[in-house]
Design a protein around this motif. Sequence first.
Motif, mmCIF file in Angstrom:
data_model
loop_
_atom_site.group_PDB
_atom_site.id
_atom_site.type_symbol
_atom_site.label_atom_id
_atom_site.label_comp_id
_atom_site.label_asym_id
_atom_site.label_seq_id
_atom_site.Cartn_x
_atom_site.Cartn_y
_atom_site.Cartn_z
ATOM 1 N N PHE A 3 0.835 -1.205 0.000
ATOM 2 C CA PHE A 3 0.000 0.000 0.000
ATOM 3 C C PHE A 3 0.868 1.253 0.000
ATOM 4 C CE2 PHE A 3 -3.652 -2.266 2.478
ATOM 5 C CZ PHE A 3 -3.955 -2.986 1.339
ATOM 6 N N LEU A 13 -4.423 1.511 -7.658
ATOM 7 C CA LEU A 13 -5.668 1.912 -7.003
ATOM 8 C C LEU A 13 -6.548 2.773 -7.898
ATOM 9 C CD1 LEU A 13 -7.425 1.821 -4.475
ATOM 10 C CD2 LEU A 13 -6.109 3.742 -3.551
ATOM 11 N N PRO A 158 -7.830 -5.188 0.021
ATOM 12 C CA PRO A 158 -7.478 -4.404 1.206
ATOM 13 C C PRO A 158 -7.175 -5.259 2.443
ATOM 14 C CG PRO A 158 -9.304 -3.372 0.072
ATOM 15 C CD PRO A 158 -9.083 -4.702 -0.597
ATOM 16 N N ILE A 252 -8.950 2.487 1.947
ATOM 17 C CA ILE A 252 -9.068 1.964 0.579
ATOM 18 C C ILE A 252 -10.455 1.373 0.363
ATOM 19 C CG2 ILE A 252 -8.232 0.186 -0.996
ATOM 20 C CD1 ILE A 252 -5.471 0.553 0.423
#
Length: 477
Positions: A3, A13, A158, A252
Amino acid sequence: MLFNSYPFILLFLPVVLAGYFWLGRRSNFTPVIWLALASLAFYAIGNWQFVALLLLSIGFNYGVGHLLIVAKLGPSHRKAALALGVVGDLLVLGIFKYAGFAAENINTLFGSHLAAHMLPVGISFYTFTQIAFLVDAYRGQVAAYALPHYALFVTYFPHLIAGPILHHKDMIPQFERKETKYPDGHLMLCGVIIFAIGLFKKTCLADGIQPLVALAFEARSPSFDQAWCGALAYTFQLYFDFSGYSDMAIGISLMFGIFLPVNFNSPYKATSIVEFWRRWHMTLSQFLRDYLYIPLGGNRHGRVLRYVNLMITMLLGGLWHGAAWTFVIWGALHGAYLCVNHAFNALMPTIPSPLARPARIAGAALTFLAVVVAWVFFRAESVAWALRVLHAMADPSNIVFGREEIAALVLVAVYAALVWLAPNTQGILGYDHANRRVGESLRAGRMRPLFLYGASLVLAFGILGIQSHSEFIYFRF
């Protein structure tokens, strides 16, 4: 893929979000397939050799679950199906996560040369998630789900790498809702803010204090002050690393209009070990309680068996975190802590009001000290190394206190102030997973400019703090 990486933030993303909502205008089903495929791609980027194992696990558990939900099996056949599913999951977990540990111990005992193999990232999380699904299916608590929804439930990126451990009743109905397929500006904004806070915690706070950990865990003979600074540095590094990941995962997911369960709630503010485990890795604690501790008998068969069940649960919980004796000892320590905590509560169910506040302060200090001692085993490369650090922490006659140690102590004090005095992310944004609400003060507009300016600054610092390769600590588990 991490991430806290530029490819994820600037490419992966945005593309996944755009595709999800573009497809959502045309169908209620294809966005689910898109998100499941994107989650597999996310996993494959760093662990391509284990994608087949993940897909086989999904197919196997979905098939067993289908038998338990749809097929009209007799009681004995239902038990056999459940046993097949759970044993199959645990066998795969044992082979890929614990075979190396077994080989290492056999080599030590017999001087053999058995080889270990690579650990599939996230295997503990997706295995536990699916075991809970099978047990609930056996209990008649699961509806019939379509395969794409189930596959997304397991692979949802996620959570896939480092949790939280999801529950089908909570997540699959959200994937089935039409409303989640359309962008919600408010949820998107709240998601970006929570993601920014988590990114800052990881890249600036957790990674910022990481060099101090070497004072205790890389020195051959640390002094008293070095051992304490290093142990406390790791205590706060792990805190902000896990807290940061948990925030980023929630943020997210909110961008997709999906609420993840809270997995981290200021655990170092706990006044007892029981409370600590209600705040630390909350979904794991709930899983161990519901699918291990209670089936073992919980507290239904007397105090002694309750303590035995607690010890078994925490020993297995420690082994779940890693295949090493250090994790077993860490779990045993927390099991012993919980037994002492429950015994104390049984002896003193209520504390007189004049002593209530001092007792809470003393409980918080004692709890934190116990947690720090246990973290030494969690972090150390071996039991001998952990004992070396603990011996140094218990020897105040060996003090160096040079310039480096003083600077380290000041930095540790700053982190301690952040942990105990600053509000957590749920408090700042008003994240309410149960009622699917977040950022009500932001929606009302009273705090909107402050949130936007603050989030922009935090996001900028978080992005600037990104290092070339800085994994989350829980990726190993």
